[in-house]
Write a protein that holds these residues in place. Structure first.
Motif, short mmCIF file in Angstrom:
data_model
loop_
_atom_site.label_atom_id
_atom_site.label_comp_id
_atom_site.label_asym_id
_atom_site.label_seq_id
_atom_site.Cartn_x
_atom_site.Cartn_y
_atom_site.Cartn_z
N GLU A 129 0.83 -1.21 0.00
CA GLU A 129 0.00 0.00 0.00
C GLU A 129 0.86 1.26 0.00
OE1 GLU A 129 -2.97 2.10 3.13
OE2 GLU A 129 -3.41 -0.01 2.68
N ASN A 130 1.90 1.27 0.82
CA ASN A 130 2.79 2.42 0.90
C ASN A 130 3.58 2.57 -0.41
OD1 ASN A 130 4.21 4.60 1.83
ND2 ASN A 130 5.41 3.47 3.33
N SER A 169 1.38 4.10 -3.00
CA SER A 169 1.21 5.52 -2.71
C SER A 169 2.42 6.33 -3.19
CB SER A 169 1.00 5.73 -1.21
OG SER A 169 0.88 7.10 -0.91
#
Length: 77
Positions: free
Chosen positions: A30-31, A34
């Motif tokens: 997820e990071n 992003s």
């Protein structure tokens, strides 16, 4: 909240940081996604700034009378 307008140099610096972080590979999926999205936006902004700067570049040449003439710069392909 409005995003702060970055200079070309600031955007490139942040883009380099993002690349280094992604290459390190120690982020969650997820990071990492992003960071990738932020990098893609920065890359688009930098490309737009470069295109705008390229449009402002002029080529100076001498005409038949020896006078300097400014004309748009067209890079050789």
């Amino acid at each position: 909240m409005a995003e702060k307008k970055l200079t070309f140099e600031q955007a490139m610096g942040r883009l380099e940081e993002i690349v280094a972080q992604l290459e390190a590979g120690d982020h969650s999926l997820e990071n990492a996604l992003s960071l990738y999205e932020e990098g893609a936006k920065l890359m688009k902004q930098c490309a737009a700034m470069l295109d705008k700067a390229e449009q402002k570049v002029l080529k100076l040449r001498t005409d038949a009378n020896g006078e300097l003439v400014a004309e748009p710069f067209a890079p050789k392909e």
